[in-house]
Design an enzyme around this catalytic site. Structure first.
Site, PDB file in Angstrom:
ATOM      1  N   ASP A 190      42.491  60.917 -10.218  1.00 50.67           N
ATOM      2  CA  ASP A 190      44.185  61.289 -10.236  1.00 50.67           C
ATOM      3  C   ASP A 190      44.562  61.340 -11.099  1.00 50.67           C
ATOM      4  O   ASP A 190      44.157  61.082 -11.953  1.00 50.67           O
ATOM      5  CB  ASP A 190      44.514  59.319  -9.971  1.00 50.67           C
ATOM      6  CG  ASP A 190      46.017  59.507 -10.038  1.00 50.67           C
ATOM      7  OD1 ASP A 190      47.356  60.327  -9.282  1.00 50.67           O
ATOM      8  OD2 ASP A 190      46.266  58.669 -11.135  1.00 50.67           O
ATOM      9  N   GLU A 274      44.655  65.913  -5.363  1.00 57.27           N
ATOM     10  CA  GLU A 274      46.227  66.294  -5.099  1.00 57.27           C
ATOM     11  C   GLU A 274      46.102  67.582  -5.144  1.00 57.27           C
ATOM     12  O   GLU A 274      46.275  67.992  -6.367  1.00 57.27           O
ATOM     13  CB  GLU A 274      46.283  64.693  -5.172  1.00 57.27           C
ATOM     14  CG  GLU A 274      46.488  63.255  -5.421  1.00 57.27           C
ATOM     15  CD  GLU A 274      47.470  62.829  -6.510  1.00 57.27           C
ATOM     16  OE1 GLU A 274      48.432  62.031  -5.702  1.00 57.27           O
ATOM     17  OE2 GLU A 274      47.590  63.490  -7.304  1.00 57.27           O
ATOM     18  N   CYS A 341      48.039  50.447  -0.383  1.00 51.99           N
ATOM     19  CA  CYS A 341      47.790  50.127  -0.518  1.00 51.99           C
ATOM     20  C   CYS A 341      46.165  50.286  -0.439  1.00 51.99           C
ATOM     21  O   CYS A 341      45.771  50.737   0.735  1.00 51.99           O
ATOM     22  CB  CYS A 341      47.851  48.111  -0.130  1.00 51.99           C
ATOM     23  SG  CYS A 341      46.326  47.242  -0.566  1.00 51.99           S
ATOM     24  N   CYS A 344      43.604  47.472   2.467  1.00 60.23           N
ATOM     25  CA  CYS A 344      44.915  47.118   3.937  1.00 60.23           C
ATOM     26  C   CYS A 344      45.510  49.108   4.098  1.00 60.23           C
ATOM     27  O   CYS A 344      45.797  48.570   5.700  1.00 60.23           O
ATOM     28  CB  CYS A 344      44.673  45.965   3.951  1.00 60.23           C
ATOM     29  SG  CYS A 344      46.567  45.739   3.061  1.00 60.23           S
ATOM     30  N   CYS A 359      49.136  43.598  -3.929  1.00 60.89           N
ATOM     31  CA  CYS A 359      49.215  44.011  -1.938  1.00 60.89           C
ATOM     32  C   CYS A 359      49.110  42.325  -1.898  1.00 60.89           C
ATOM     33  O   CYS A 359      48.244  41.566  -2.492  1.00 60.89           O
ATOM     34  CB  CYS A 359      47.986  44.608  -1.432  1.00 60.89           C
ATOM     35  SG  CYS A 359      48.039  44.634   0.204  1.00 60.89           S
ATOM     36  N   CYS A 362      46.747  41.830   1.801  1.00 61.21           N
ATOM     37  CA  CYS A 362      45.795  41.187   1.612  1.00 61.21           C
ATOM     38  C   CYS A 362      44.609  41.029  -0.057  1.00 61.21           C
ATOM     39  O   CYS A 362      43.648  40.301  -0.291  1.00 61.21           O
ATOM     40  CB  CYS A 362      45.024  43.016   1.669  1.00 61.21           C
ATOM     41  SG  CYS A 362      44.956  44.014   0.122  1.00 61.21           S
ATOM     42  N   ASP A 369      46.170  53.378 -10.709  1.00 66.87           N
ATOM     43  CA  ASP A 369      46.175  54.866 -11.137  1.00 66.87           C
ATOM     44  C   ASP A 369      44.501  54.827 -10.403  1.00 66.87           C
ATOM     45  O   ASP A 369      44.469  55.926  -9.268  1.00 66.87           O
ATOM     46  CB  ASP A 369      45.974  55.915 -12.508  1.00 66.87           C
ATOM     47  CG  ASP A 369      46.937  55.762 -13.125  1.00 66.87           C
ATOM     48  OD1 ASP A 369      47.948  55.982 -12.352  1.00 66.87           O
ATOM     49  OD2 ASP A 369      47.158  56.347 -14.015  1.00 66.87           O
TER      50      ASP A 369
END
Length: 390
Positions: A190, A274, A341, A344, A359, A362, A369
């Site tokens: 990332d 990305e 997330c 999950c 989250c 979960c 990051d």
């Protein structure tokens, strides 16, 4: 594979003047070739091609024995090819209906910094000397790293950066590929603003932000330049000082990104990043007079941080270094990699200032990051499975 190696040149005063003269001759050739194309189209509706100008170059060299005739023909061909590439880029932008296609401009002395050789002709590398046709003696070169034993030079260029000269030689070598072999598994990266790179396994590389560190000095130099009278010696000195600051910022950023990308390519065989559209990410938020933008100051600061981090340059370096190491690089859709997330798949909306991911579905809690890097890795592995299934 083909790679370009760069070395610093150490010319004498006489060689410096000869390089300046060769640079000026190639600038004049570029402008004359551009003027020929413009006049031929305006007056007769004719389109001048690269090969037409190559034929004219033979006559020019025969008439100017001490100028273009004394220099390598590969140098002048490189200049004509540069103009041809600029014209092709202009017509490609026109065909795609892009606003502001940008017709090639005549180059002033301040906008022409390079000369090159279209093929390995008229230039030789003998030990630590670079011999160029038209120069009496070889130019001493600072070879901080030697060429591989099987290196085959293909082309070269010489660039002036401020008061310094650099030689960029493109070589073909297989020893470079064998030297760097990735041994790790798959990795998600990332590229961000808070840190230059965050790995899916939790490793983080901090950014150096050279533009922010030199912002005050650059601001003072820019104000001093605005107060100088055009054409004065003081203006040239201040402009040179500002150029050295920009060069220092660029070198600091490039050095850090080279280290990060080299470590990444050597450690991992599959790298997933990305597919960022940096032009849209750094677009101005000012808007128009009848529809002004919002949060302009904050968006401007974010744009500066994105450009200072060098996210696009890092991805470019990872692309060719992964290939050099015998690995591969995969680009995936960047949408919502920070919001979803990684545990999950539930979407957890969060603002940019929120640097952690929590989250409720979960119970996963980790750095924002790192969560994005894991999502990037998952998308890359999914694309590999899909391609293997096809």
């Amino acid at each position: 594979m083909l790679l370009t190696w760069s070395w610093k040149l150490r010319p004498t005063r006489a060689q410096h003047r000869l390089l300046e003269r060769a640079l000026e001759l190639q600038r004049q050739l570029y402008n004359a070739a551009l003027e020929e194309r413009i006049d031929a189209w305006r007056k007769f509706g004719l389109s001048i091609s690269l090969y037409d100008q190559m034929k004219s170059l033979t006559l020019i060299r025969a008439d100017d024995i001490d100028g273009y005739g004394a220099a390598s023909v590969a140098m002048s061909r490189w200049t004509l090819k540069r103009l041809d590439d600029a014209m092709k880029g202009f017509f490609r932008r026109v065909k795609s209906s892009k606003a502001g296609a940008g017709f090639p401009r005549f180059r002033s002395y301040k906008r022409w910094h390079s000369l090159g050789f279209a093929e390995w002709s008229g230039i030789r590398l003998v030990g630590d000397r670079l011999r160029i046709q038209g120069l009496e003696r070889g130019i001493r070169i600072n070879m901080h790293r030697p060429l591989p034993a099987d290196a085959v030079p293909k082309c070269a260029s010489i660039t002036r950066k401020g008061r310094r000269w650099f030689a960029n030689i493109t070589i073909e070598s297989e020893a470079i590929v064998e030297r760097h072999t990735g041994t790790g598994g798959a990795l998600g990266v990332d590229a961000g603003v808070a840190s230059v790179a965050t790995f899916s396994d939790g490793i983080t590389f901090l950014k150096v932000a050279p533009g922010r560190h030199h912002a005050d000095a650059m601001r003072r130099a820019q104000r001093a330049l605005a107060r100088c009278r055009r054409g004065s010696r003081r203006r040239e000195k201040v402009r040179a000082r500002l150029g050295r600051l920009h060069l220092r910022v660029a070198n600091t950023r490039a050095t850090h990104l080279h280290r990060v990308s080299a470590i990444t390519a050597r450690m991992y065989s599959t790298i997933v990043v990305e597919d960022l559209n940096l032009r849209n990410m750094t677009r101005s938020a000012k808007g128009m007079a009848d529809a002004p933008g919002t949060n302009v100051a904050a968006k401007s600061g974010l744009n500066r941080s994105v450009l200072d981090a060098g996210m696009g340059k890092l991805i470019h370096m990872l692309t060719y270094k992964a290939e050099r190491s015998g690995g591969r690089l995969i680009k995936v859709d960047p949408h919502d990699t920070s919001q979803d997330c990684s545990g999950c798949g539930v979407r957890v909306a969060k603002a940019l200032v929120v640097r952690s991911h929590a989250c409720e579905a979960c119970g996963l809690t980790l750095d924002r990051d790192v969560n994005a890097a894991r999502n990037i890795l998952a998308r890359g592995l999914a694309s590999l499975e899909a391609s293997a299934g096809v």
